[in-house]
Scaffold this motif. Structure first.
Motif, short mmCIF file in Angstrom:
data_model
loop_
_atom_site.label_atom_id
_atom_site.label_comp_id
_atom_site.label_asym_id
_atom_site.label_seq_id
_atom_site.Cartn_x
_atom_site.Cartn_y
_atom_site.Cartn_z
N ALA A 10 0.95 -0.94 0.03
CA ALA A 10 -0.01 -0.16 0.49
C ALA A 10 0.77 1.08 0.27
O ALA A 10 0.36 2.23 -0.78
CB ALA A 10 -0.79 0.00 0.98
N GLU A 11 2.01 1.01 1.24
CA GLU A 11 2.71 2.30 1.13
C GLU A 11 3.60 2.81 -0.40
O GLU A 11 3.68 4.04 -0.63
CB GLU A 11 4.07 2.24 2.00
CG GLU A 11 4.75 2.84 2.15
CD GLU A 11 5.68 3.15 2.85
OE1 GLU A 11 6.78 3.33 2.59
OE2 GLU A 11 6.19 2.31 3.87
N SER A 39 2.32 1.59 -3.78
CA SER A 39 1.58 1.97 -4.24
C SER A 39 0.78 3.03 -3.92
O SER A 39 0.50 4.20 -5.09
CB SER A 39 -0.20 1.45 -3.98
OG SER A 39 0.23 -0.14 -4.49
N GLU A 40 1.33 3.97 -3.08
CA GLU A 40 0.66 5.44 -2.72
C GLU A 40 1.86 6.35 -2.85
O GLU A 40 1.59 7.24 -3.48
CB GLU A 40 0.43 5.64 -1.48
CG GLU A 40 -0.03 7.05 -0.78
CD GLU A 40 -0.58 7.22 0.28
OE1 GLU A 40 -0.85 8.35 1.19
OE2 GLU A 40 -0.80 6.14 1.15
N HIS A 41 3.04 6.18 -2.75
CA HIS A 41 3.67 7.32 -3.21
C HIS A 41 5.06 7.15 -4.05
O HIS A 41 5.56 8.04 -4.86
CB HIS A 41 4.85 7.59 -1.86
CG HIS A 41 3.82 7.52 -0.73
ND1 HIS A 41 3.69 6.40 0.26
CD2 HIS A 41 3.60 8.50 -0.06
CE1 HIS A 41 2.96 7.35 1.66
NE2 HIS A 41 3.60 8.19 1.34
#
Length: 264
Positions: free
Chosen positions: A147-148, A150-152
């Motif tokens: 998730a990290e 994917s977000e950044h």
């Protein structure tokens, strides 16, 4: 012909000496040949056994010290820098309520920059010390990692994580997590990929991790510090690491870990 046959074991020993890599353990040479040649091969095998054991011991100490330093830095970022920036945010909010309207927009902009900086520091601290791994286990930690990224990062991160894993000890879980983390980091930095998948599945006697991207592959480049660091971590828990790369088909990192027991 007889001389060539007699010297064949010595030629194999010479090739082994020039190609051996302590990060890629392989089978030992058969101690064939007559007299001193067989004794020389046996001595060489013993030397490699000793070098691999010594390298494993020194690597374990170095990685343990590295993890301890990461925990210390993460703790200081969270406790010192994080708390200081939180206090700054509170003060900025108090001032924003008191200053004239003409100055409020600029102050709110500074407040937003400070908040973004605080979020970035917290993200760095989480990378240095994956608290979710210690608290919730490997699968939850890999979900948070995906998730990290994917977000950044400008990257689509897919995941397929088997929840029914055999129990792994804390050291093995950390190795799997760090190799997944390094694989994603390498993808972002070097692969020019748009997608990457993390696969974690149970095997009969262990687990398998795959990190596979659709980037440009390794090409003719030599393995860098990132991949060699992954190999060192894999050897630390007796795991097997392979890196496969094909042009226009990306790179796949595969880690196979045997059943080690312990905490999950």
């Amino acid at each position: 012909m007889l001389i060539r046959i007699g010297l064949a074991p010595l030629e194999r020993l010479t090739r082994a000496m020039t190609t051996i890599d302590l990060l890629k353990p392989g089978p030992r040479l058969a101690a064939t040949g007559h007299g001193e040649i067989a004794e020389l091969i046996t001595t060489f095998n013993s030397m490699i056994d000793r070098l691999e054991a010594e390298r494993g011991s020194s690597t374990a100490r170095a990685l343990s010290a590295q993890e301890a330093e990461r925990r210390r830095v993460a703790q200081e970022l969270h406790d010192e820098v994080g708390q200081s920036l939180t206090a700054v945010l509170l003060e900025l909010k108090r001032f924003a309520d008191q200053v004239p309207a003409s100055m409020r927009d600029e102050l709110l902009q500074v407040q937003e920059i400070t908040r973004s900086t605080l979020d970035e520091i917290r993200r760095i601290a989480r990378r240095l010390r994956p608290g979710v791994l210690e608290e919730l286990g490997l699968v939850s930690a890999l979900k948070a990692l995906a998730a990290e990224f994917s977000e950044h990062a400008d990257l689509v991160v897919g995941r397929s994580l088997d929840k029914n894993l055999p129990e792994l000890d804390a050291e093995t879980e950390l190795v799997v997590y760090r190799i997944a983390q390094e694989g994603l980091t390498n993808t972002v930095r070097h692969a020019h990929a748009s997608e990457v998948d993390i696969v974690l599945r149970a095997l009969t006697d262990g687990v398998e991790l795959r990190v596979r991207d659709n980037g440009r592959g390794l090409g003719t480049s030599v393995e860098g510090a990132g991949i060699r660091g992954m190999r060192e971590r894999a050897l630390l828990v007796g795991a097997e690491l392979t890196v496969a790369s094909l042009p226009k088909r990306g790179t796949e990192i595969r880690l196979v870990v045997g059943h080690t027991g312990g905490r999950r």
